[in-house]
Design a protein around this motif. Sequence first.
Motif, PDB file in Angstrom:
ATOM      1  N   CYS A  52       7.513   6.589  -3.317  1.00  0.00           N
ATOM      2  CA  CYS A  52       7.239   7.901  -3.905  1.00  0.00           C
ATOM      3  C   CYS A  52       6.474   8.769  -2.929  1.00  0.00           C
ATOM      4  CB  CYS A  52       6.464   7.740  -5.210  1.00  0.00           C
ATOM      5  SG  CYS A  52       7.497   7.047  -6.514  1.00  0.00           S
ATOM      6  N   ASP A  53       6.521  10.064  -3.184  1.00  0.00           N
ATOM      7  CA  ASP A  53       5.791  10.995  -2.329  1.00  0.00           C
ATOM      8  C   ASP A  53       4.297  10.886  -2.639  1.00  0.00           C
ATOM      9  OD1 ASP A  53       5.899  13.422  -0.479  1.00  0.00           O
ATOM     10  OD2 ASP A  53       4.707  14.140  -2.170  1.00  0.00           O
ATOM     11  N   GLN A  54       3.498  10.825  -1.583  1.00  0.00           N
ATOM     12  CA  GLN A  54       2.053  10.657  -1.730  1.00  0.00           C
ATOM     13  C   GLN A  54       1.446  11.732  -2.633  1.00  0.00           C
ATOM     14  OE1 GLN A  54      -0.631   8.924  -1.767  1.00  0.00           O
ATOM     15  NE2 GLN A  54      -1.290   8.742   0.356  1.00  0.00           N
ATOM     16  N   ALA A  55       1.852  13.004  -2.436  1.00  0.00           N
ATOM     17  CA  ALA A  55       1.222  14.108  -3.162  1.00  0.00           C
ATOM     18  C   ALA A  55       1.758  14.257  -4.583  1.00  0.00           C
ATOM     19  CB  ALA A  55       1.423  15.409  -2.392  1.00  0.00           C
ATOM     20  N   ALA A 108      17.837   6.659   4.000  1.00  0.00           N
ATOM     21  CA  ALA A 108      17.370   5.553   4.838  1.00  0.00           C
ATOM     22  C   ALA A 108      16.482   6.043   5.982  1.00  0.00           C
ATOM     23  CB  ALA A 108      18.571   4.784   5.383  1.00  0.00           C
ATOM     24  N   ALA A 109      16.927   7.091   6.656  1.00  0.00           N
ATOM     25  CA  ALA A 109      16.174   7.576   7.817  1.00  0.00           C
ATOM     26  C   ALA A 109      14.798   8.095   7.393  1.00  0.00           C
ATOM     27  CB  ALA A 109      16.965   8.663   8.537  1.00  0.00           C
ATOM     28  N   GLU A 110      14.762   8.788   6.267  1.00  0.00           N
ATOM     29  CA  GLU A 110      13.493   9.333   5.776  1.00  0.00           C
ATOM     30  C   GLU A 110      12.530   8.214   5.387  1.00  0.00           C
ATOM     31  OE1 GLU A 110      12.326  12.342   5.713  1.00  0.00           O
ATOM     32  OE2 GLU A 110      10.549  12.034   4.437  1.00  0.00           O
ATOM     33  N   LEU A 111      13.058   7.187   4.739  1.00  0.00           N
ATOM     34  CA  LEU A 111      12.212   6.059   4.334  1.00  0.00           C
ATOM     35  C   LEU A 111      11.638   5.363   5.568  1.00  0.00           C
ATOM     36  CD1 LEU A 111      11.155   4.132   2.078  1.00  0.00           C
ATOM     37  CD2 LEU A 111      13.198   2.742   2.532  1.00  0.00           C
ATOM     38  N   VAL A 112      12.497   5.096   6.541  1.00  0.00           N
ATOM     39  CA  VAL A 112      12.050   4.429   7.771  1.00  0.00           C
ATOM     40  C   VAL A 112      10.992   5.283   8.465  1.00  0.00           C
ATOM     41  CG1 VAL A 112      12.791   3.778  10.108  1.00  0.00           C
ATOM     42  CG2 VAL A 112      14.151   3.075   8.118  1.00  0.00           C
ATOM     43  N   CYS A 113      11.213   6.580   8.488  1.00  0.00           N
ATOM     44  CA  CYS A 113      10.293   7.508   9.141  1.00  0.00           C
ATOM     45  C   CYS A 113       8.914   7.470   8.468  1.00  0.00           C
ATOM     46  CB  CYS A 113      10.914   8.897   9.064  1.00  0.00           C
ATOM     47  SG  CYS A 113       9.925  10.188   9.750  1.00  0.00           S
ATOM     48  N   ARG A 114       8.910   7.524   7.121  1.00  0.00           N
ATOM     49  CA  ARG A 114       7.619   7.515   6.407  1.00  0.00           C
ATOM     50  C   ARG A 114       6.886   6.197   6.596  1.00  0.00           C
ATOM     51  NH1 ARG A 114       7.179  11.403   1.212  1.00  0.00           N
ATOM     52  NH2 ARG A 114       8.713  12.970   1.832  1.00  0.00           N
ATOM     53  N   LEU A 115       7.628   5.092   6.520  1.00  0.00           N
ATOM     54  CA  LEU A 115       6.985   3.780   6.661  1.00  0.00           C
ATOM     55  C   LEU A 115       6.491   3.580   8.095  1.00  0.00           C
ATOM     56  CD1 LEU A 115       9.385   1.470   4.571  1.00  0.00           C
ATOM     57  CD2 LEU A 115       7.067   2.222   3.937  1.00  0.00           C
ATOM     58  N   ALA A 116       7.315   3.961   9.081  1.00  0.00           N
ATOM     59  CA  ALA A 116       6.933   3.754  10.484  1.00  0.00           C
ATOM     60  C   ALA A 116       5.675   4.558  10.820  1.00  0.00           C
ATOM     61  CB  ALA A 116       8.085   4.144  11.400  1.00  0.00           C
ATOM     62  N   TRP A 128       1.642   4.979  -2.565  1.00  0.00           N
ATOM     63  CA  TRP A 128       1.913   6.418  -2.415  1.00  0.00           C
ATOM     64  C   TRP A 128       2.272   7.028  -3.775  1.00  0.00           C
ATOM     65  CZ3 TRP A 128       5.530   5.637   2.406  1.00  0.00           C
ATOM     66  CH2 TRP A 128       4.729   5.345   3.523  1.00  0.00           C
ATOM     67  N   GLY A 129       1.587   8.099  -4.092  1.00  0.00           N
ATOM     68  CA  GLY A 129       1.837   8.789  -5.356  1.00  0.00           C
ATOM     69  C   GLY A 129       0.974   8.273  -6.506  1.00  0.00           C
ATOM     70  N   HIS A 130       0.078   7.356  -6.168  1.00  0.00           N
ATOM     71  CA  HIS A 130      -0.770   6.690  -7.174  1.00  0.00           C
ATOM     72  C   HIS A 130      -1.444   7.680  -8.120  1.00  0.00           C
ATOM     73  CE1 HIS A 130      -4.544   4.741  -8.478  1.00  0.00           C
ATOM     74  NE2 HIS A 130      -3.838   3.628  -8.482  1.00  0.00           N
ATOM     75  N   ASP A 131      -2.141   8.675  -7.551  1.00  0.00           N
ATOM     76  CA  ASP A 131      -2.936   9.586  -8.386  1.00  0.00           C
ATOM     77  C   ASP A 131      -2.037  10.428  -9.295  1.00  0.00           C
ATOM     78  OD1 ASP A 131      -5.081   8.532  -7.095  1.00  0.00           O
ATOM     79  OD2 ASP A 131      -5.479  10.307  -5.841  1.00  0.00           O
ATOM     80  N   ALA A 132      -0.979  10.976  -8.707  1.00  0.00           N
ATOM     81  CA  ALA A 132      -0.075  11.848  -9.483  1.00  0.00           C
ATOM     82  C   ALA A 132       0.602  11.050 -10.608  1.00  0.00           C
ATOM     83  CB  ALA A 132       0.975  12.464  -8.570  1.00  0.00           C
ATOM     84  N   LEU A 133       1.053   9.848 -10.296  1.00  0.00           N
ATOM     85  CA  LEU A 133       1.778   9.059 -11.290  1.00  0.00           C
ATOM     86  C   LEU A 133       0.842   8.585 -12.401  1.00  0.00           C
ATOM     87  CD1 LEU A 133       4.128   7.009  -8.933  1.00  0.00           C
ATOM     88  CD2 LEU A 133       4.737   8.930 -10.414  1.00  0.00           C
ATOM     89  N   THR A 136       0.827  -1.214   0.000  1.00  0.00           N
ATOM     90  CA  THR A 136       0.000   0.000   0.000  1.00  0.00           C
ATOM     91  C   THR A 136       0.863   1.267   0.000  1.00  0.00           C
ATOM     92  OG1 THR A 136      -0.134   0.170   2.417  1.00  0.00           O
ATOM     93  CG2 THR A 136      -1.812  -1.186   1.309  1.00  0.00           C
ATOM     94  N   CYS A 137       2.183   1.093   0.170  1.00  0.00           N
ATOM     95  CA  CYS A 137       3.093   2.255   0.242  1.00  0.00           C
ATOM     96  C   CYS A 137       3.983   2.330  -1.001  1.00  0.00           C
ATOM     97  CB  CYS A 137       3.995   2.159   1.464  1.00  0.00           C
ATOM     98  SG  CYS A 137       3.144   1.854   3.012  1.00  0.00           S
ATOM     99  N   LEU A 138       4.792   1.298  -1.215  1.00  0.00           N
ATOM    100  CA  LEU A 138       5.798   1.310  -2.290  1.00  0.00           C
ATOM    101  C   LEU A 138       5.136   1.128  -3.652  1.00  0.00           C
ATOM    102  CD1 LEU A 138       8.426  -0.994  -0.526  1.00  0.00           C
ATOM    103  CD2 LEU A 138       8.060   1.490  -0.297  1.00  0.00           C
ATOM    104  N   VAL A 139       5.808   1.616  -4.704  1.00  0.00           N
ATOM    105  CA  VAL A 139       5.181   1.540  -6.037  1.00  0.00           C
ATOM    106  C   VAL A 139       5.187   0.112  -6.595  1.00  0.00           C
ATOM    107  CG1 VAL A 139       5.689   3.954  -6.580  1.00  0.00           C
ATOM    108  CG2 VAL A 139       7.281   2.152  -7.327  1.00  0.00           C
ATOM    109  N   GLY A 140       6.193  -0.693  -6.255  1.00  0.00           N
ATOM    110  CA  GLY A 140       6.280  -2.044  -6.808  1.00  0.00           C
ATOM    111  C   GLY A 140       5.230  -2.965  -6.215  1.00  0.00           C
ATOM    112  N   ASP A 141       4.878  -3.991  -6.961  1.00  0.00           N
ATOM    113  CA  ASP A 141       3.921  -4.993  -6.472  1.00  0.00           C
ATOM    114  C   ASP A 141       4.716  -6.183  -5.933  1.00  0.00           C
ATOM    115  OD1 ASP A 141       1.988  -6.834  -5.966  1.00  0.00           O
ATOM    116  OD2 ASP A 141       1.024  -6.696  -7.950  1.00  0.00           O
ATOM    117  N   LEU A 142       4.817  -6.250  -4.605  1.00  0.00           N
ATOM    118  CA  LEU A 142       5.624  -7.309  -3.982  1.00  0.00           C
ATOM    119  C   LEU A 142       5.018  -8.692  -4.195  1.00  0.00           C
ATOM    120  CD1 LEU A 142       6.914  -5.701  -0.665  1.00  0.00           C
ATOM    121  CD2 LEU A 142       8.334  -6.891  -2.345  1.00  0.00           C
ATOM    122  N   ASP A 143       3.759  -8.744  -4.603  1.00  0.00           N
ATOM    123  CA  ASP A 143       3.165 -10.057  -4.894  1.00  0.00           C
ATOM    124  C   ASP A 143       3.648 -10.615  -6.228  1.00  0.00           C
ATOM    125  OD1 ASP A 143       1.889 -10.502  -2.506  1.00  0.00           O
ATOM    126  OD2 ASP A 143       0.160  -9.295  -3.087  1.00  0.00           O
TER     127      ASP A 143
END
Lengths: 131, 368
Positions: B93-96, B123-131, B270-275, B73-80
């Motif tokens: 990606c950035d949500q907005a 790394a810190a920013e990614l961890v922060c957004r995911l957490a 994240w970023g679905h609509d913009a992308l 629900t966060c990253l652009v790739g489909d982990l499935d």
Amino acid sequence: MVPEQLRYTAGHEWVATGDDGRVRVGITHYAQEALGDIVFLQLPEVGTVVAAGDVLGEVESTKSVSEIYAPVAGTVATVNDAAVDAPERVNADPYGAGWLLEIELLETGPAGPDALDGLLDAAGYRKLTDA
Amino acid sequence: MNSPSRRSPLHDRHAALGAKLAPFGGWEMPLEYAHGGVIAEHTAVREAVGVFDVSHMGKARVTGPGAVDFLNTCLVGDLDRVATGRAQYTMCCDQATGGVVDDFIAYRHSDDNVFLVPNAANAAELVCRLAAAAPPEVTVSDEHERHAILAVQGPASERVLDELGLPADHDYMSFVTAPYAGTDVLVCRTGYTGEHGYELIVPIEAAATVWDAVLAAGQPYGIRPCGLGARDTLRTEAGLPLHGQDLSLDITPVQAGYSWVVGWSKPTFWGHDALRAERAATPRRQLRGLLATARGIPRPHMPVLSAHQQVGQVTSGTFSPTLQVGIALALLDTAAGLSPGSEVAVDVRGRRLPMRVVKPPFVRPSAR
């Protein structure tokens, strides 16, 4: 790696004086080591008239670019085409096969042969780079 | 940024090898080694094998029931799209805006355990957004300084791993955990050079042991310790983007030509609509390769000109040790109508360097 017989600038160029009113110019061992693998030389056209301190060209390595300044005033008499074709020569032999160009000194006046007096000798350059 | 640089657990090894150190994303890491240099190290990887300390790269773990579903629900790739034991190149990606927060590889250990290797600086920013987004049952842990990463890359890399008794014949983008010298090594068939290679993720305490063993095992094959200078020329030749240059918060995966990493059929990320909107409308600029047709070296931020008008900007540029010419990745305005084969120029400190638009990679990789 600072040959005694050469003169030096604070910008890491070396100058070799000849008997024919020409000087040969290159960059020092210290400079080539700091730059890393040199991959591109931009040198002036033969016949270009330069004042001391003018930008002569550029020495570019895989990671950075450095300008070369004219250590003396005069006319560019020769450029080392072999080094332009194989810039790694500057790394391998900065005081020999990796020389860059020759400048024909002006005959008299403040820009004449006395202009070399403003350059560092080997001891002075060594002091600069040991710091 | 006044905090002191962090050092790799292999710092003493690098010092002993006469490494020239440089700052990378808050870390002090080898740029090149004495008796080597960017070109010799680059060539070792293209023709034989090289080992890189990339311990500055981030490490983060997402665990708990539904970790994969949460990341989807966060990253652009489909982990499935990838099974357990496989890795996926993906982006956050950035949500907005859809701009790239970071690009990285996600290692799917299980449905409940995914390991991420982001860029050091992000790394810190990614961890922060995911957490911040994680549901209570999912934990996002920063493991940056718990693991070292050694990249063993080049056509002879498989033989080096064989010598060490490490598994080496698994598929590209898969990974295996193997015991080595009393510890566990995660052997990943991944890399950033375009060559066949491995990334070894090891506990920090074992870093020096594994580093020494790799160098010893690689000696018959001409292994060289390689710095981040060669890593940059190798990845540029392979056309691989670097975050902070070819990707950034201002550059979307669609503009960078990485639409293929996006799981467009996922209901959200994240970023679905913009992308999605950008993809439907054609992006305003696109990342292309440029190959110099005269002597000179393009560098990041240099303007790209077509008929004396600026039509873009170099994002990565260097001298290609393999091709012996200048190469670049550049963001070009779509409106300029350039395509592979078009002639452009790059303004190199006031000189016009003629270059041709090409489709990367510049050097055909043999990574698979």
